[in-house]
Each structure stands twice: as C-alpha cells, then as structure tokens.
Design an enzyme around this catalytic site. Structure first.
Site, PDB file in Angstrom:
ATOM      1  CB  CYS A   7      -1.019  -0.012   1.139  1.00  0.00           C
ATOM      2  SG  CYS A   7      -0.554  -0.888   2.612  1.00  0.00           S
TER       3      CYS A   7
ATOM      4  NE  ARG B  53       2.596  -9.317   5.580  1.00  0.00           N
ATOM      5  CZ  ARG B  53       1.279  -9.237   5.480  1.00  0.00           C
ATOM      6  NH1 ARG B  53       0.525 -10.049   6.192  1.00  0.00           N
ATOM      7  NH2 ARG B  53       0.715  -8.344   4.684  1.00  0.00           N
TER       8      ARG B  53
ATOM      9  CD  GLN C   2      -0.131  -9.418   0.880  1.00  0.00           C
ATOM     10  OE1 GLN C   2       0.229  -8.264   0.679  1.00  0.00           O
ATOM     11  NE2 GLN C   2      -0.639  -9.812   2.033  1.00  0.00           N
TER      12      GLN C   2
ATOM     13  CG  ASP D  48      -1.748  -5.455  -1.768  1.00  0.00           C
ATOM     14  OD1 ASP D  48      -2.905  -5.343  -1.353  1.00  0.00           O
ATOM     15  OD2 ASP D  48      -0.753  -5.059  -1.150  1.00  0.00           O
TER      16      ASP D  48
ATOM     17  CG  HIS E 101      -3.932  -0.280  -2.317  1.00  0.00           C
ATOM     18  ND1 HIS E 101      -2.844  -1.052  -2.674  1.00  0.00           N
ATOM     19  CD2 HIS E 101      -4.134  -0.495  -0.992  1.00  0.00           C
ATOM     20  CE1 HIS E 101      -2.401  -1.696  -1.616  1.00  0.00           C
ATOM     21  NE2 HIS E 101      -3.162  -1.387  -0.584  1.00  0.00           N
TER      22      HIS E 101
ATOM     23  CE  LYS F 275     -10.449  -6.616   9.659  1.00  0.00           C
ATOM     24  NZ  LYS F 275      -9.123  -7.231   9.830  1.00  0.00           N
TER      25      LYS F 275
ATOM     26  CG  HIS G  10      -5.873  -0.984   2.229  1.00  0.00           C
ATOM     27  ND1 HIS G  10      -4.497  -0.917   2.275  1.00  0.00           N
ATOM     28  CD2 HIS G  10      -6.318   0.159   2.812  1.00  0.00           C
ATOM     29  CE1 HIS G  10      -4.132   0.209   2.866  1.00  0.00           C
ATOM     30  NE2 HIS G  10      -5.220   0.878   3.196  1.00  0.00           N
TER      31      HIS G  10
END
Length: 638
Positions: free
Chosen positions: A333, A362, A380, A382, A384, A464, A510
């Site tokens: 992000c 991670r 991911q 991912d 946005h 969320k 997100h």
C-alpha cells in the site's frame, strides 16, 4: 437496582447486583441448567459475573456458536489439570483457543508419547466427571508471581512479569488445579462432555527458535458428541488432503532449511501459479485496473511515515546499505501511494484502481509457519482503489461482484462475509464512521449475501469486510478483504485537486481477492485433493500409446494440441496400458488419451478421465473443441 434487558427486548429489574447464573435461574430452571456463560453489553463473561448496573444480557448455552470459545478455553485448562495430575513436574505455559480446538504447551523432562496422550485424555474424562466448580478470583501482580514461582511454575511467572502493570490478573481454580487466565470458563467441569486430544508437536517458547523447545498437545472440543464425531471424520479427511503431502506427491514445490518459509516452486507447481496469475490479470484488465510493480526493498523512513513500522516492525526484514536502513515490504500500500503521488491528480482521474502481484516478506515466527499456508515470502494479489466519498459504495459493490465471480471460477460457492466495525480507539468522527459502515453494509446487501457483524474489530482508520471461503469438508478460510482507509493517504500526503480547485485527500480502499497466492494454492490443493480443475491442471492431457507402432502418431497429436495452447505430454514407455493409465490417474491428470492402431487409422483418440469415465473415441478436431470448451467453463457448472 439493575435493569436487565434480555435479547427479546423484555426487561427485568432486580433489587441488588445479580450474577449471570442467577439471571438464568430467574428466567427458568432449564436455562439455569444449560447456562455456560453470559454476554453483558456484548462482552462474553463467566456465569459468575456480577451485573451491578443496567445492562443488556444474554445467556450463553451450548446452542450458541460463541459457546465453543468458552468450551474450548475450559478444555485447555482441563488438559493442563490432567497433565499436572499425571506428571507433577511438568510446567504449564500457555493454552489458547484456536480454530476448531485448543492447545497447551508444556515444559517436561522427557518427550510425551502417544501412550501418554491416551492416558491424559482418560484423565481429562475422569476429571470432567468429578464436576469440579470453576472458581474465579482476582490476584495482585506480585502475589501472583510469588504464587506461581513457589509452585515451580517459572514460565507462568515470566508470563505475568510481561503483563502490563495495572492490568487485572485473574486465577481460575478447578479441584486442586489453579491457572492464570482472563476467562471466561464454564461454571463446572461437568459441562465438558465432547473433547479429544489430537496430536503432539514441538513448539518454541513464545514461538522464537532461539528459545527452549516445549511440547504442545493439541485437542478439539465441541458442544456434543455428534459434532465431535463429525469434526474427527473431517479431520481424517483433511489429513489425506494435506497440501504438503499433495505437493510432494505431484512434484509441485518444496521447502528447505536454507530458506525457511520460502517455497521452491517446481515446474508443475509454477504452472499452477502462472495460470492463477494470468487469470487474475485478465480479470483486472476487464475491470479497469492498472497493473503496476513496485520495489521490494524500500527506505525504512517510508514505513515509519506510513505507520507500518510501528505496527509491524517485529515482522519486517531489514537490510542496511550506504549507511541507510531499508525494509523488505510486508505489503504494497505505501508504494502504491507513491505512484498515485506522481503528477497532479484531478477528481476526474478517480476512481483510480491500482493492482500488483506484490512479492512481500514477513518475518513469521518459525513455530507459526505451515507449508504454503503460512510463509515468510508470499505474493499478494494486492490492489488499492483511490476514490472520493461519493464513489465509495459503488466501488465496494463492483469489487464484491468481481470477487464472487472469481471465487465461482475457482469452484467456491459458499462465501461467509463478516463486517468489522469501529473499534473503541479510532480516527475520524462518528459521522465519518457512520457513512463508511453504511456504505460497506449496503454494498454487501446489494450482492444478495448475508453477513455477520464483528463489532469493534475494524482497524483504527476504517471498517473492513472479510470474505471467508468454505471448502468441501466444511472448513473456512479467510482470503479476500476490503478495507476502508482514510488515514494512509493523509499520512503519506497524497491528494487530488477537487472540482472546486481545493486539495483533498482521497479515500483508499485496500482490497484482495486471493490474499496470498501461495496460501490460496494450498487451499485449492486441499479443496480438490490434488485433482485441480482442468483449466488449472499443470498437465491437462497425456497421450498414451499401446505399442511402439503408435509412437509417431502420439507425437503428432501432442504437437497438434500443444500448438493450440493445451498443456499436454506423451507417455511412450514400454509399459502395459493399464499401468500407464493408473499412474497418470494417480498424478491427477484430467484427460488420458489412449492411442492404438484403430485410433491411428481413424485419426482419433480414445478419451478417458482421471475419474475413470470413458468419453468414447473422438476425432482430433472434436477433442480440441471439447477440451477448449471445458477449459473456458473453468470450474463453473453450466
């Protein structure tokens, strides 16, 4: 004189403070007998909890889903009590509730054996039948440390020392066993009637490989024996479907000590990975996303500014170069915000949808890693979405429709949706939160799906939505998320020029559909037991000859199908056809095409499936149309 409001809206007034158990008895003897715990203004509490002021109260029985948390928490204590009764020198450490069960970690001078596990379970049954009352008490911090240290429970004393000063410490006693715990617990051990110890494992103290190794005993507990038996049956099936076993059997991936938590993808596994990635990229393009790529190593200052260092610092890998500290990105992000900030953005540019297959790292604890399901390096899906307030609901609806279609294509119809709402500590006004929560809730309703509310479990910067998949044996997996964020664009100074010429911060959504691609592949392998749908299978068809005379025709068929994009291979080994069919069936190849002299003469193939169905003999062009149609259908049942 507290006034108690019950779930049906009725009220009862009492002359003095009253316990949950007494409220249940006031309602009826049957409820008093069934009561396991209570909820006071939404908070789960013991049946001994004293209600001193006006409150909304519900009685928790074994019919309530939340009761399983209380039952499993109590079963973990019953396990510890049994271990201490059989092995007095064992030290207890922690025993939390986990999905479908519980565990407890012990320090003991020798390794527990399967025979020990049987003895411990028998002792648990015996202790449960004693129907010991479970008694809660409050203890001062220093007194608690002295108490456990005096019992030789050094680990428990260390746990207390790490608890923040001022936090209320509570003990729970059942028989002669006393443990530190927040609770809540069942009122007596006789309420625990359906439990089973499942396995032994090693576990590092506090999950850190630099600490001493402890012994972990896993168990499961349910409200009744029928539910327990059903779970154990599914557990047996899950063992057969373990993606690590399937990965090894089908030669998909492996792990090794030199790169802990980071998969080595083999050719067939990488083929699955690429099919998923290409499919998602196609869906992104269809839905007007810009696909981008951002660096994996980014200056630590950006992560501090975004707030990730404060929240996730312990989980982030760092590296030093040119006297500066950098971090491997744990998520994409802040990097996407940097792309948004390049150039002057207008309100006409919004919504802006930005997606990435972001390689993230991670530093998961070594004891927490589990095959593809929990890794240190992951990709991911991912994305946005930068938008304005008026676009929020429409963007949420659009995303959810895409997510449902994607899940359907992978063969998942059962989706459980949870809306996490404002926590006690949060940014923004109540009016802002009202609008955000309403927009997300309305978006869910427009999809026609039900949802449950997780009150107070949203992030401090926004609510969320969680999307949980249900697999073929009833397990649920959280994969997708949609999270509303007002804070990060402000922290990272992202803005657009509004219609009135003012500078405004966009709202940032997100969103992820698969989550970790690695984990999603693990879920797929277990859901399908390795028999992936035709469109995902690394080898979609194999051509098998009966004798050497058909070798040239086999290669001709392979080349023909391969040019049309079919993932196909030949098996020309001098083996009996039955042997070859069985071997490729075990390798989960969807289509087995057998070629003999008759097929060579007629320019056909005899088509079988891995399930053993004989689809008959087809001309090559007909078979090509057949397989292409099946691939295009993906996992959908038309």
């Amino acid at each position: 004189m507290p006034v108690i409001t019950l779930p049906d809206g009725s009220q009862r007034q009492f002359e003095k403070p009253i316990t949950i158990a007494e409220i249940a008895a006031n309602i009826g003897a049957g409820l008093a007998k069934a009561a396991l715990a209570g909820k006071v203004d939404g908070k789960l509490v013991d049946s001994s909890f004293l209600v001193e002021k006006d409150a909304t109260v519900s009685i928790v029985t074994d019919k309530d889903p939340v009761a399983l948390e209380v039952i499993r928490h109590s079963a973990a204590h019953l396990l510890a009590q049994a271990v201490k009764a059989l092995f007095p020198t064992a030290q207890v450490t922690i025993g939390p509730v986990i999905e479908n069960g519980f565990y407890y970690d012990f320090a003991f001078g020798r390794a527990f054996t399967p025979e020990d596990l049987m003895r411990i379970e028998e002792k648990m049954q015996e202790l449960a039948k004693h129907d010991f009352p479970v008694i809660r008490s409050v203890i001062e911090r220093e007194e608690a440390i002295r108490f456990f240290r005096g019992m030789g429970e050094e680990y428990k004393a260390k746990i207390i020392e790490d608890i923040p000063i001022g936090e209320v410490l509570t003990l729970y006693q059942q028989g002669d066993f006393i443990d530190l715990c927040r609770g809540p617990h069942v009122p007596n051990t006789g309420k625990l009637k359906a439990f089973k110890l499942t396995k032994l494992a090693g576990a590092y103290w506090r999950g850190n490989a630099n600490n001493e190794m402890l012994q972990r005993i896993y168990g499961t507990a349910w409200a009744d024996k029928k539910s327990l038996d059903e779970y154990l049956k599914n557990l047996e099936e899950a063992e057969k479907r373990d993606h690590r076993k399937i990965g090894k059997h089908l030669d998909l991936f492996h792990f090794q000590e030199e790169a802990p938590g980071m998969p080595f993808w083999h050719a067939h596994g990488w083929s699955i990975y690429q099919q998923i990635k290409q499919y998602i990229s196609q869906r992104l393009a269809e839905n007007d996303y810009q696909e981008v790529c951002t660096p994996q190593v980014v200056d630590l200052d950006l992560w501090k500014k975004s707030g990730h260092w404060d929240m996730f610092g312990e989980e982030m890998f760092t590296v030093q170069s040119d006297d500066k500290l950098y971090a491997l990105k744990p998520m994409s992000c802040p990097c996407h915000v940097q792309i948004f900030k390049q150039g002057l953005r207008s309100y006409r540019d919004l919504p802006l949808r930005m997606a990435e297959f972001g390689c993230c790292h991670r530093n998961e604890l070594s004891g927490a890693m589990h095959g593809l399901m929990r890794v240190r390096q992951m990709v991911q899906d991912d994305a946005h979405i930068f938008c304005v307030e008026e676009q929020l609901q429409a963007e949420a609806v659009r995303f959810m429709q895409l997510l449902i279609e994607v899940y359907r294509d992978f063969g998942f119809e059962g989706i459980i949706i949870k809306l996490a709402t404002r926590p006690e500590k949060r940014l923004g006004t109540d009016a802002l939160w009202d609008n955000a929560e309403h927009a997300l809730a309305e978006a869910i309703r427009q999809t026609g799906l039900d949802y449950e509310v997780k009150a107070g479990e949203g992030a401090f910067y926004g609510p969320k939505i969680e999307f949980h998949l249900k697999d073929c044996i009833g397990r649920t997996w959280q994969c997708g998320t949609l999270q509303l964020d007002y804070a990060q664009p402000q922290r990272l100074e992202a803005y657009y020029v509004a219609e009135d010429g003012s500078k405004q911060h966009p709202i940032m959504l997100h969103r992820a559909i698969l989550g970790s691609v690695e984990r999603f592949i693990g879920i797929l392998l277990e859901h399908y037991a390795g028999k992936l749908p035709l469109w995902l299978a690394p080898v979609q068809a194999v051509i098998l000859n009966i004798t050497d005379k058909q070798a040239n025709y086999v290669e001709e068929v392979v080349n023909f199908l391969r040019k049309e994009g079919i993932r196909v291979k030949s098996d020309l080994r001098n083996e009996k056809i039955g042997f070859k069919i069985r071997e490729h069936t075990l390798q989960c190849v969807p289509h087995l095409l057998v070629v003999g002299e008759r097929e060579v003469e007629s320019r056909t193939v005899a088509v079988r499936t891995r399930e053993g169905d004989d689809l008959g003999t087809m001309l090559l062009d007909h078979y090509l149309h057949f397989i292409q149609t099946a691939i295009a259908r993906r996992s959908r049942v038309e």
